[in-house]
Design a protein around this motif. Structure first.
Motif, PDB file in Angstrom:
ATOM      1  N   LEU A 178      -9.110 -20.614 -27.319  1.00 23.88           N
ATOM      2  CA  LEU A 178      -7.861 -20.177 -27.934  1.00 23.88           C
ATOM      3  C   LEU A 178      -6.848 -21.307 -27.776  1.00 23.88           C
ATOM      4  N   HIS A 179      -6.422 -21.837 -28.904  1.00 19.62           N
ATOM      5  CA  HIS A 179      -5.559 -23.025 -28.864  1.00 19.62           C
ATOM      6  C   HIS A 179      -4.099 -22.644 -28.628  1.00 19.62           C
ATOM      7  N   MET A 180      -3.844 -22.223 -27.404  1.00 20.78           N
ATOM      8  CA  MET A 180      -2.488 -21.806 -27.054  1.00 20.78           C
ATOM      9  C   MET A 180      -1.512 -22.974 -27.092  1.00 20.78           C
ATOM     10  N   GLU A 181      -2.014 -24.192 -27.006  1.00 24.52           N
ATOM     11  CA  GLU A 181      -1.109 -25.348 -27.039  1.00 24.52           C
ATOM     12  C   GLU A 181      -0.407 -25.437 -28.400  1.00 24.52           C
ATOM     13  N   THR A 189       1.706 -14.025 -29.352  1.00 26.55           N
ATOM     14  CA  THR A 189       2.456 -15.228 -28.977  1.00 26.55           C
ATOM     15  C   THR A 189       3.782 -15.187 -29.730  1.00 26.55           C
ATOM     16  N   ARG A 190       4.770 -15.881 -29.198  1.00 28.56           N
ATOM     17  CA  ARG A 190       6.068 -15.851 -29.880  1.00 28.56           C
ATOM     18  C   ARG A 190       6.993 -16.923 -29.310  1.00 28.56           C
ATOM     19  N   LEU A 191       7.587 -17.635 -30.199  1.00 22.01           N
ATOM     20  CA  LEU A 191       8.753 -18.426 -29.835  1.00 22.01           C
ATOM     21  C   LEU A 191       9.926 -17.472 -30.060  1.00 22.01           C
ATOM     22  N   LEU A 207     -10.805 -17.685 -24.146  1.00 25.72           N
ATOM     23  CA  LEU A 207     -10.640 -16.273 -24.490  1.00 25.72           C
ATOM     24  C   LEU A 207     -12.008 -15.606 -24.395  1.00 25.72           C
ATOM     25  N   HIS A 248       2.402 -23.301 -23.386  1.00 28.60           N
ATOM     26  CA  HIS A 248       1.111 -23.846 -22.964  1.00 28.60           C
ATOM     27  C   HIS A 248       0.926 -25.274 -23.476  1.00 28.60           C
ATOM     28  N   GLY A 249       0.376 -26.118 -22.611  1.00 28.06           N
ATOM     29  CA  GLY A 249       0.074 -27.489 -23.012  1.00 28.06           C
ATOM     30  C   GLY A 249      -1.390 -27.682 -23.350  1.00 28.06           C
ATOM     31  N   LYS A 250      -2.219 -26.703 -22.982  1.00 30.29           N
ATOM     32  CA  LYS A 250      -3.664 -26.826 -23.209  1.00 30.29           C
ATOM     33  C   LYS A 250      -4.217 -25.507 -23.733  1.00 30.29           C
ATOM     34  N   SER A 251      -5.435 -25.597 -24.271  1.00 33.71           N
ATOM     35  CA  SER A 251      -6.096 -24.381 -24.752  1.00 33.71           C
ATOM     36  C   SER A 251      -6.522 -23.520 -23.568  1.00 33.71           C
ATOM     37  N   VAL A 252      -6.823 -22.266 -23.845  1.00 37.75           N
ATOM     38  CA  VAL A 252      -7.319 -21.358 -22.810  1.00 37.75           C
ATOM     39  C   VAL A 252      -8.652 -20.780 -23.281  1.00 37.75           C
ATOM     40  N   LEU A 306      -0.655 -22.399 -30.617  1.00 32.83           N
ATOM     41  CA  LEU A 306      -0.376 -21.015 -31.021  1.00 32.83           C
ATOM     42  C   LEU A 306       0.773 -20.365 -30.243  1.00 32.83           C
ATOM     43  N   TRP A 307       1.094 -20.880 -29.063  1.00 35.34           N
ATOM     44  CA  TRP A 307       2.099 -20.200 -28.217  1.00 35.34           C
ATOM     45  C   TRP A 307       3.411 -19.963 -28.971  1.00 35.34           C
ATOM     46  N   SER A 308       3.736 -20.871 -29.882  1.00 32.71           N
ATOM     47  CA  SER A 308       5.041 -20.779 -30.566  1.00 32.71           C
ATOM     48  C   SER A 308       4.911 -20.249 -31.991  1.00 32.71           C
ATOM     49  N   ASN A 334       2.178 -13.103 -24.447  1.00 33.87           N
ATOM     50  CA  ASN A 334       2.390 -14.443 -23.914  1.00 33.87           C
ATOM     51  C   ASN A 334       3.846 -14.864 -24.075  1.00 33.87           C
TER      52      ASN A 334
END
Lengths: 345, 345, 345, 345
Positions: C274-277, D288-290, D274, D268-272, C279-281, D264
Motif C-alpha cells: 500500500l503506497h501510503m507515501e 486517508t486524508r489531507l 497491507l 507516511h514517507g514509505k509504503s506499508v 496515498l496518505w494525502s 490514517n
C-alpha cells in the motif's frame, strides 16, 4: 438591448432596456443564446409574487456566451459558452459551504426575481465563478438549458431527497416539466416501478414514453386505491410531490409506505394538513427544498455521456423576440401539449 | 400469578391471572424484577386505544429473569437476567432486516397492547432471541429499565432522526420523560446549545440539571421569539417534538432553521397544520418514528461505560403490588414531580 | 442421494451420501433444482483451503424446493421454491443485526465449506428463515442462481462499497464472473464511464456487450497510462478490484482519483503493497468485504422488474450428474469462454 | 518585516523580508498575533520536502488581524481578527465545491510550503474569504490557533473518517499533538472506550488527563495482545493512525474489528504492507486524508460553547522573535514534554 419586462400583474412587454454592466469584481455579463419559461414566471406575471417590482426583467434559465467579466472572475473569460444556474451562489457564506446554495447569504434564487433575469439579450450574473457552468465545444446547447433549473430541481428536491434506490417503487405526483425531470432523473437509481399520477392524459402518455411503468389519471380513478392495489397494500418507497397543492400533498401522505419518503418539489401557496394521527408511528421522512443546483456538475456529466436526454422535455421553439407568444403557448400548456419551450436569440 | 389488568376505560385491577406459557419455539417466559409505567399506559387506561381489550395485562417495559424458553431460543436460557424491549422483533421479516423492528410483520409494539405485558409477575416474550437483551452480573438493573423504551425512543426518534451534530443548536419541546431521554442522549453528539421548552417550571429546573443550556417556559414567554432571539434570528438545527400536540408541532415549524430537522417523538391524536407556504423553500426534513429499539445495544454500551446515567430519570419507587398507587402518582406527574416510577417485584 | 464430494487436494467424486436431516428447529432441507460452480470451489478442490475436510460436499449457490422444515421455521414450508444464499445468517447475533451477515456468530460463509453444500441432490440449510429467499411462481429460476453469490458479491463489495454515483468514471479490474456482476450492477447507479481491465480479449468483448464504455487489455497496454489518458489525468472515482492479486490491487492504487474509492472484491492469498507515501494525502477510501447478501431482496426486485438480466452471465449448461465435466469446463474458463455454468438436477 | 526563513536543509534564520502585498483581488494580508510550529515544519527544516525552496517563509498556522484586503474580498475587512486555515480554498473549483479543500485547484496546503507562511510578522492569504475564519471579540485567541490545523486534522482524518459512534471502542496510535487532537475531538461522539498507544509514558499520562480510558506503552507491552485482551478478542471499531510509520499502520491492521475502520492521519514517507490475505474478508474500511478544514466552523462552535478546550494542547510559550528557540524545544518534544508551542508577536 431588448428584454421581457414585468410591469405589474398581467402586464409585460418586450422592450428596450439598458445593457447590464459589471457592478462587482465577481460579476459577469452573459449574452443569451437560449432561454426558456418556468412555471414560476407565469406566477410572477400574474402578480402572485408581490416582491417582484415593476420594471424587472424576468427569467432564470438559459445558456449564453460570456461577454465581460469582473476582475475577480477566474473560471470564465469572454467568449466562453456557459449554462446559467437559476440559483446564485457566492461560494463563501456558511450555507454555500454546506452546499445549500439556495440559501446563499448573497444569492439564492434572485435571478429574474430580485434582480434582472435571462429573458433578455444580455444578463448580469453575480458571483459568476460559482453560478455559471462551462459548456464544451460541440455540446447540444438547447438540451443544456434544462440544466439551469428543471433537471436539478427534479433531481435534488425529488429524487435525492426521496432517497430513490435500486428496486424501489416510487410515485411522482404531477407530470408537468418538473415532475418529468424527476421521472427522467429517478432512473439514475434504477427503481423497479415508477407510478406517475396526473389529471392530463396527454402528459401521462408522455410519461410512459419516458419509462413510467404505471400511470394514473387521478381525475378518473381513485389514485390512493390504485397505488395500494399496485403495491399489494404496502404503498410506495418514495412519493414525489411535483404540483404544490394540499390535495396532492395529502395524496402523498396516503400512499407512502412505512419507512418511506415524501419529497416535496411543488411551490405551495397554502398550508397542508399533515395527518400526524396516523403518520407519527409510520417512520416516514418528509423533505422540502428550494433547488440548490449543487448537482449541476454531476447532471452535466450524465448528459454528456448520454445517460439522459433532457431534450425530450422540449416541445416548442420560438425566437427570443417571440417571447410574448411563447408565454401564451406555455400558459396554455395542457391545450398546447407543452412541456418546455425554447427561446433562441 | 398477579398482574395489572385493564377492564375497559377507567377500570383496572391488580388481580390473579394464569401463568404465561411458551406458545411457540421462539418464545420465552420472563419473571419480572422491575417494571415501570409509560405515558401510553395512561392513555390505554383512559380507553383512548380501543384496540386494547378487556382483560389485557398492561406494560411494555421491564427487566427480569428468564424462567423458560422455547426450543428455538438460543441466545438466552433459564436464569439469565434480561432487558425486555418494548418492541417485539422477529428478526426475519423484510422490515426487521432493514432495522425497522417497529413494523415487524409478527411483532412491533404489541406488548401490553395486543398481547399481555410486563406489569405482572411473569410475561411471555415472543421472538425472545431478538426482543430481549442480556444483563451482565453486577449491572444496575433499575437503571436498565430505562432501556426498554424511553431511552431508545428519545434517542432514535429525537436525536438520530434529528441528526444532531457537534456544534448544533437544538430545541427539545416537551420535558416529560421522553423529552428528558432526548436531552440526555442528544449529548452523545455534543451540540453547542440545547434549549428545552415546557410549561412546567419544575421540569425545566430538572432539564437544567441534565445540562440544558437554556430553558423556556412557553406558558410565560413567547417561545418562538425567545428561540429566535437566542439564535440571532436563525432558528435551531433540530427541533425535537416530545409532546404530541398540534401547537407544539407548529412551534417546531416556526423555530427550525433553513436546512434543519423536525424530529417528531410525540404520539399525536389529531392532524397538524404544516405550513408548506413557507416551508416549501426552507430545505427542512421532518421525521416520524415509532421506536425500533435497534440502538438498544449501543445505548447499553454507553450506560455500562457510564457515559449516561439513566437512573437520573427515576423519581419514585413502589413495590409491584403497589402498581395502582404508582399509576396515581404517575398520573399526576406535574404535581408529584414525577418522571419515571420504578415498580419492584 | 448423490453429491459432489471433496476427498483431499485434487480428488473429487460424484457419489452416494446420506440424505441431510433437520438438526435444529431453524433448519430446512432443500432439494436442489439448479446449482453452479464458483471460483472458490476450484480453490477448494486444489486444496488451497485446508479447513475443508475430506468428505465435504462442495457448493454454496443454487435454487431448490423446500423438502422439510424445522418447527421454528416460519417463512417457508415444504414445496416452496427458494434461492439459497451463499451466506448463512442467524438474524439474531450482533453482526446480523448490523446487516453484516458475513460475520454471523453462527453462520457466515459455511455452506460447501464448513458444512455440506449445494452440489448435491439435497442440502441442509441452517437458519433457513434468514438464509433462503422465496421465488414466486413463473420466475426464471436459472437466472436466480446468480443471486446466491455472484450478484450480491459484485454489488455489495464492488458497487456499494465503491460508492458508485451518477456521472462517475469507474474502473473494474478483472472481467471474470464477479467482475461482470459488478459491471452489470454498477449500472444501477448510472456511472458516465465504465472502464473494464483484463488480460483476456474474449472477456473484454463480453464486457462491451454488457455496456462497458472502454476496455483495456493490460497484457498489451499500460493500463495505468491508458486510464489516465481516458480521464484527463484525473483517475477514476471508483476502482473495483475483482481479481485478488497484488498487481491488480496496486493498479487500483495508481488509477484512483483524489477523494476516490478502491473497493476490493478479490480473494487475496498474499499481502499487497500500500503506497501510503503517496496515498496518505489523497483522501481515498479502501474497502474490503466478504459478501453479506444483505442486498439480495433489493437485487431480486431489480431482476423481477427486468432492470438487470443475470442470465447473461450463464455460458454453459450441464446436468447435475455431469458436475465433474462442468468443473473441467469452468476450470478452463478462458479457453472455454466460460463465465457461469448451470447444473440442472 | 521579520520572518523565519528556510535556507536549505538544516538552515533557517529569523531575518528581514519584504512586507507581503495584495497580488489578486481575492487576497488579504494578515498581521500575525499568534502562531505555532507543526511537526511538518520540522520535516521541512530537515530538508525532507525538497519542493520547499531556499528563501521560503515557513508556518501554516496562526491567528491575526486583517491588515489589507483585495477588492473582491467581502467577508473580511481591515481590523478583523481571524483564524488562518492551514489549507487555502478557492471555493469555486470542483474539489472545493465537494468540500475537499485539500485538493483545491488553486490552493490546498500551500502556506509555508509553496508560498510564504505564518511564522512571520505578516502573511498574504490567497482566497481570503474561504481561507480565513472570523474571531469574535473576547475569544481566547491562543486556543483558536489550534483550529488552524491540528484540531481539524485530528477530527476530520481521524474521528470523522473513523466514523466514531456512541458506544464504540476506539484506539489512537500515537499521542503526539495530532493524536491528542483526535483524542479530544473523538469525545464529541461519546465512544465507550478510548485506548491510546504510544512509546512515551509522559504523553500517555497526558492522554489519561484528556480522558483516555486505557493507555498502552507499545515499547513495553505487546500492543496487539493488550488491545485484544481489553476487547475480549474482538478488536476496536476504529483504529486511528497518528504516527506515519509502517509499524504503527500494521498495528492498526491487527487490532481493527470486523466491520471496523482504519483512519490514517500520519504523514507516511514509505509504503506499508497491507495484509489483504486476512483483511479481504474482514469488511474493513481504510481511509486517508489531507485535512480539508471543512469542519473548522463546526469546531469553532464547540470551542465557543466550551465543549472542548484546545488550550490543553499548549505546553510552551515564546515570543515570535524567539522562534529559533521554540524550534529547539519542539524538536525535542519528548524530552521537553512538549505538545504545542505558542509564539506571540
Amino acid at each position: 438591448m431588448k428584454a421581457l419586462v414585468y410591469h405589474g400583474a398581467g402586464k409585460k412587454a418586450w422592450e428596450e432596456k439598458p445593457m447590464p454592466v459589471i457592478q462587482k469584481p465577481t460579476d459577469a455579463v452573459v449574452r443569451i443564446l437560449k432561454t426558456t419559461i418556468c412555471g414560476t414566471d407565469l406566477h410572477i406575471m400574474k402578480g402572485d409574487l408581490p416582491e417582484v417590482t415593476d420594471g424587472r426583467i424576468i427569467g432564470h434559465e438559459g445558456v449564453g456566451i460570456v461577454e465581460e467579466t469582473g476582475n475577480a472572475v477566474s473560471n470564465f473569460k469572454k467568449g466562453d459558452h456557459v449554462i446559467i444556474s437559476c440559483v446564485t451562489s457566492c461560494g463563501k457564506c456558511e450555507n454555500c459551504k454546506k452546499g445549500m446554495y439556495s440559501h446563499c447569504a448573497d444569492g439564492g434564487w434572485i435571478l429574474g426575481y430580485m434582480i434582472d433575469g435571462t429573458q433578455a439579450e444580455y444578463v448580469r450574473i453575480p458571483h459568476a465563478d460559482n453560478s455559471l457552468y462551462p459548456i464544451p465545444a460541440g455540446a447540444d446547447e438547447e438540451a443544456l438549458v434544462m440544466l439551469s433549473d428543471i433537471l436539478p430541481t427534479g433531481f435534488e428536491c425529488g429524487v435525492l431527497n426521496g432517497q430513490v434506490k435500486p428496486g424501489d417503487v416510487i410515485a411522482i405526483v404531477g407530470a408537468g416539466p418538473v415532475g418529468m425531470a424527476a421521472l427522467l432523473t429517478s432512473q439514475f437509481y434504477t427503481p423497479a416501478e415508477i407510478i406517475v399520477i396526473d389529471q392530463d392524459d396527454n402528459r401521462l402518455e408522455v410519461a410512459k414514453t419516458f419509462s413510467a411503468t404505471h400511470t394514473i389519471n387521478s381525475s378518473k380513478e381513485n389514485a390512493t386505491e390504485k397505488v395500494m392495489s399496485l403495491t399489494n397494500g404496502k404503498g410506495v418507497d418514495a412519493a414525489i410531490e411535483a404540483v404544490g397543492l394540499a390535495a396532492t400533498f395529502e395524496l402523498c401522505e396516503e400512499i407512502v409506505t412505512a419507512g418511506g419518503h415524501i419529497a416535496n418539489i411543488g411551490v405551495h401557496g397554502k398550508s397542508v394538513t399533515l395527518h400526524m394521527e396516523t403518520l407519527w408511528s409510520r417512520n416516514i421522512t418528509i423533505t422540502t427544498r428550494l433547488v440548490d443546483t449543487v448537482t449541476t456538475p454531476m447532471l452535466y456529466k450524465t448528459v454528456l455521456s448520454k445517460k439522459i436526454e433532457p431534450k425530450q422535455l422540449i416541445t416548442h421553439h420560438f425566437r427570443l423576440d417571440q417571447v410574448i407568444e411563447a408565454y401564451d403557448t406555455f400558459g396554455n400548456a395542457a391545450k398546447e401539449k407543452a412541456l418546455k419551450v425554447i427561446l433562441t436569440a
